[in-house]
Design a protein around this motif. Structure first.
Motif, PDB file in Angstrom:
ATOM      1  N   LEU A 189       0.823  -1.208   0.000  1.00 33.92           N
ATOM      2  CA  LEU A 189       0.000   0.000   0.000  1.00 33.92           C
ATOM      3  C   LEU A 189       0.858   1.259   0.000  1.00 33.92           C
ATOM      4  CD1 LEU A 189      -2.777  -1.159   2.466  1.00 33.92           C
ATOM      5  CD2 LEU A 189      -3.009  -0.817   0.011  1.00 33.92           C
ATOM      6  N   GLN A 190       1.957   1.238   0.736  1.00 34.07           N
ATOM      7  CA  GLN A 190       2.861   2.385   0.737  1.00 34.07           C
ATOM      8  C   GLN A 190       3.470   2.599  -0.648  1.00 34.07           C
ATOM      9  OE1 GLN A 190       5.403   1.039   3.895  1.00 34.07           O
ATOM     10  NE2 GLN A 190       4.459   2.401   5.393  1.00 34.07           N
ATOM     11  N   ILE A 191       3.845   1.518  -1.307  1.00 36.73           N
ATOM     12  CA  ILE A 191       4.408   1.624  -2.661  1.00 36.73           C
ATOM     13  C   ILE A 191       3.358   2.151  -3.632  1.00 36.73           C
ATOM     14  CG2 ILE A 191       5.300   0.266  -4.614  1.00 36.73           C
ATOM     15  CD1 ILE A 191       6.745  -1.484  -2.462  1.00 36.73           C
ATOM     16  N   GLY A 192       2.122   1.684  -3.497  1.00 38.50           N
ATOM     17  CA  GLY A 192       1.036   2.181  -4.346  1.00 38.50           C
ATOM     18  C   GLY A 192       0.812   3.678  -4.159  1.00 38.50           C
ATOM     19  N   ALA A 193       0.824   4.126  -2.906  1.00 41.11           N
ATOM     20  CA  ALA A 193       0.659   5.556  -2.628  1.00 41.11           C
ATOM     21  C   ALA A 193       1.824   6.351  -3.206  1.00 41.11           C
ATOM     22  CB  ALA A 193       0.557   5.792  -1.121  1.00 41.11           C
ATOM     23  N   ALA A 194       3.031   5.829  -3.046  1.00 40.82           N
ATOM     24  CA  ALA A 194       4.213   6.514  -3.585  1.00 40.82           C
ATOM     25  C   ALA A 194       4.112   6.646  -5.099  1.00 40.82           C
ATOM     26  CB  ALA A 194       5.483   5.763  -3.191  1.00 40.82           C
ATOM     27  N   LEU A 195       3.652   5.593  -5.759  1.00 37.70           N
ATOM     28  CA  LEU A 195       3.505   5.652  -7.217  1.00 37.70           C
ATOM     29  C   LEU A 195       2.459   6.673  -7.649  1.00 37.70           C
ATOM     30  CD1 LEU A 195       3.826   1.855  -8.127  1.00 37.70           C
ATOM     31  CD2 LEU A 195       5.494   3.695  -8.558  1.00 37.70           C
ATOM     32  N   LEU A 196       1.369   6.793  -6.868  1.00 34.43           N
ATOM     33  CA  LEU A 196       0.357   7.803  -7.186  1.00 34.43           C
ATOM     34  C   LEU A 196       0.909   9.221  -7.028  1.00 34.43           C
ATOM     35  CD1 LEU A 196      -2.986   6.440  -5.707  1.00 34.43           C
ATOM     36  CD2 LEU A 196      -2.503   7.002  -8.074  1.00 34.43           C
ATOM     37  N   PHE A 197       1.628   9.471  -5.944  1.00 34.85           N
ATOM     38  CA  PHE A 197       2.248  10.789  -5.759  1.00 34.85           C
ATOM     39  C   PHE A 197       3.242  11.073  -6.883  1.00 34.85           C
ATOM     40  CE2 PHE A 197       1.082  10.523  -1.142  1.00 34.85           C
ATOM     41  CZ  PHE A 197       0.396  11.720  -1.071  1.00 34.85           C
ATOM     42  N   LEU A 198       4.048  10.080  -7.229  1.00 37.97           N
ATOM     43  CA  LEU A 198       5.030  10.248  -8.298  1.00 37.97           C
ATOM     44  C   LEU A 198       4.337  10.543  -9.621  1.00 37.97           C
ATOM     45  CD1 LEU A 198       7.994  10.121  -9.217  1.00 37.97           C
ATOM     46  CD2 LEU A 198       7.667   7.659  -9.565  1.00 37.97           C
ATOM     47  N   ALA A 199       3.278   9.792  -9.922  1.00 37.81           N
ATOM     48  CA  ALA A 199       2.551  10.000 -11.181  1.00 37.81           C
ATOM     49  C   ALA A 199       1.954  11.409 -11.248  1.00 37.81           C
ATOM     50  CB  ALA A 199       1.457   8.947 -11.340  1.00 37.81           C
ATOM     51  N   LEU A 200       1.382  11.876 -10.149  1.00 36.60           N
ATOM     52  CA  LEU A 200       0.803  13.217 -10.135  1.00 36.60           C
ATOM     53  C   LEU A 200       1.878  14.278 -10.324  1.00 36.60           C
ATOM     54  CD1 LEU A 200      -1.737  14.919  -9.917  1.00 36.60           C
ATOM     55  CD2 LEU A 200      -1.494  14.871  -7.438  1.00 36.60           C
ATOM     56  N   GLY A 201       3.015  14.126  -9.647  1.00 28.29           N
ATOM     57  CA  GLY A 201       4.113  15.076  -9.810  1.00 28.29           C
ATOM     58  C   GLY A 201       4.657  15.081 -11.225  1.00 28.29           C
ATOM     59  N   LEU A 202       4.851  13.899 -11.807  1.00 31.57           N
ATOM     60  CA  LEU A 202       5.355  13.818 -13.185  1.00 31.57           C
ATOM     61  C   LEU A 202       4.339  14.366 -14.178  1.00 31.57           C
ATOM     62  CD1 LEU A 202       7.129  10.336 -13.092  1.00 31.57           C
ATOM     63  CD2 LEU A 202       8.190  12.619 -13.030  1.00 31.57           C
ATOM     64  N   TRP A 203       3.052  14.103 -13.934  1.00 31.39           N
ATOM     65  CA  TRP A 203       1.998  14.639 -14.802  1.00 31.39           C
ATOM     66  C   TRP A 203       2.023  16.164 -14.778  1.00 31.39           C
ATOM     67  CZ3 TRP A 203      -2.421  17.532 -13.650  1.00 31.39           C
ATOM     68  CH2 TRP A 203      -3.287  17.710 -14.724  1.00 31.39           C
ATOM     69  N   MET A 204       2.179  16.745 -13.576  1.00 31.99           N
ATOM     70  CA  MET A 204       2.239  18.206 -13.474  1.00 31.99           C
ATOM     71  C   MET A 204       3.457  18.760 -14.223  1.00 31.99           C
ATOM     72  SD  MET A 204       1.095  19.123  -9.582  1.00 31.99           S
ATOM     73  CE  MET A 204       1.341  20.874  -9.869  1.00 31.99           C
ATOM     74  N   LEU A 205       4.607  18.080 -14.080  1.00 30.71           N
ATOM     75  CA  LEU A 205       5.806  18.523 -14.800  1.00 30.71           C
ATOM     76  C   LEU A 205       5.596  18.443 -16.320  1.00 30.71           C
ATOM     77  CD1 LEU A 205       8.691  16.948 -12.680  1.00 30.71           C
ATOM     78  CD2 LEU A 205       8.056  19.362 -12.832  1.00 30.71           C
ATOM     79  N   ALA A 206       5.004  17.353 -16.785  1.00 29.01           N
ATOM     80  CA  ALA A 206       4.735  17.205 -18.210  1.00 29.01           C
ATOM     81  C   ALA A 206       3.775  18.282 -18.707  1.00 29.01           C
ATOM     82  CB  ALA A 206       4.181  15.810 -18.494  1.00 29.01           C
ATOM     83  N   ASP A 207       2.782  18.592 -17.897  1.00 29.37           N
ATOM     84  CA  ASP A 207       1.829  19.644 -18.255  1.00 29.37           C
ATOM     85  C   ASP A 207       2.527  21.007 -18.331  1.00 29.37           C
ATOM     86  OD1 ASP A 207      -0.787  20.653 -18.814  1.00 29.37           O
ATOM     87  OD2 ASP A 207      -0.938  21.328 -16.732  1.00 29.37           O
ATOM     88  N   LEU A 208       3.411  21.276 -17.373  1.00 29.90           N
ATOM     89  CA  LEU A 208       4.142  22.549 -17.378  1.00 29.90           C
ATOM     90  C   LEU A 208       5.070  22.673 -18.594  1.00 29.90           C
ATOM     91  CD1 LEU A 208       4.996  22.772 -13.575  1.00 29.90           C
ATOM     92  CD2 LEU A 208       3.598  24.396 -14.859  1.00 29.90           C
ATOM     93  N   GLN A 209       5.572  21.552 -19.043  1.00 27.08           N
ATOM     94  CA  GLN A 209       6.444  21.549 -20.219  1.00 27.08           C
ATOM     95  C   GLN A 209       5.667  21.602 -21.526  1.00 27.08           C
ATOM     96  OE1 GLN A 209       9.853  21.721 -20.327  1.00 27.08           O
ATOM     97  NE2 GLN A 209       9.644  22.090 -18.143  1.00 27.08           N
ATOM     98  N   GLY A 210       4.335  21.464 -21.452  1.00 25.40           N
ATOM     99  CA  GLY A 210       3.506  21.501 -22.656  1.00 25.40           C
ATOM    100  C   GLY A 210       3.411  20.164 -23.369  1.00 25.40           C
TER     101      GLY A 210
END
Length: 192
Positions: free
Chosen positions: A168-189
């Motif tokens: 469960l901790q790994i699953g939560a970490a992956l969700l946080f990572l995915a959201l952070g990477l998604w935001m970075l990708a969005d900022l980069q266009g």
């Protein structure tokens, strides 16, 4: 709806094995009164997470610069790493309800204080900064906390033995990572 569901999912998973979930189990085994414990957790979470979301929302409104949006994205990625570090609580520490306060007030105060600076509170600040809906973030993070903590109160020790907390901790970490990477990708266009 995105703010509500994202907030609920992230916090529910991040709460697994967290010190506040361990506190919920400890309160349940010490007092054996689930209703006032659950109500105390709910009240403490609403108050704590509303304030955290408000801080995040306020900061986002003031700091709309690109660097701040990168900082929010980086905070989600940092939360991914922090989520992988398991919390511990001293189960031998005496925890008795003050004679005048009762189980509800003891839970309310203990849970509010233990949640200060906790992973889920920091995540709520970041979610408040990310989403423009303070109410949805507060409702979502509170729902996530209740999803994680009500079973901890009701099933306590049996749940701790059967649920693979590390997964469960790994699953939560992956969700946080995915959201952070998604935001970075969005900022980069790269998205949209």
């Amino acid at each position: 709806m995105e703010a509500l569901f994202t907030s609920a999912a992230l916090v529910a998973l991040a709460e697994m094995g967290d010190k506040t979930q361990l506190l919920a189990m400890l309160l349940a085994t010490r007092f054996r009164k689930p209703a006032p414990i659950i109500l105390g957790i709910f009240g403490a979470t609403v108050a704590n997470h509303f304030l955290a979301a408000l801080v995040g929302h306020s900061i986002a409104g003031v700091l709309t610069q690109g660097w701040f949006r990168y900082a929010v994205a980086a905070s989600f990625i940092a939360m991914a790493a922090w989520t992988l570090i398991p919390d511990k609580i001293d189960e031998d520490a005496p925890l008795k309800a003050p004679s005048k306060a009762g189980v509800f007030v003891t839970t309310l105060i203990a849970f509010f204080l233990v949640e200060m600076g906790d992973k889920t509170q920091v995540a709520t600040v970041a979610l408040g900064a990310r989403f423009d809906n303070l109410l949805a973030v507060t409702m979502g993070t509170t729902l996530g906390m209740m999803i994680a903590n009500v079973p901890a109160v009701l099933f306590g020790e049996a749940l701790a033995k059967k649920v693979p907390m590390r997964a469960l901790q790994i699953g939560a970490a992956l969700l946080f990572l995915a959201l952070g990477l998604w935001m970075l990708a969005d900022l980069q266009g790269w998205i949209g």
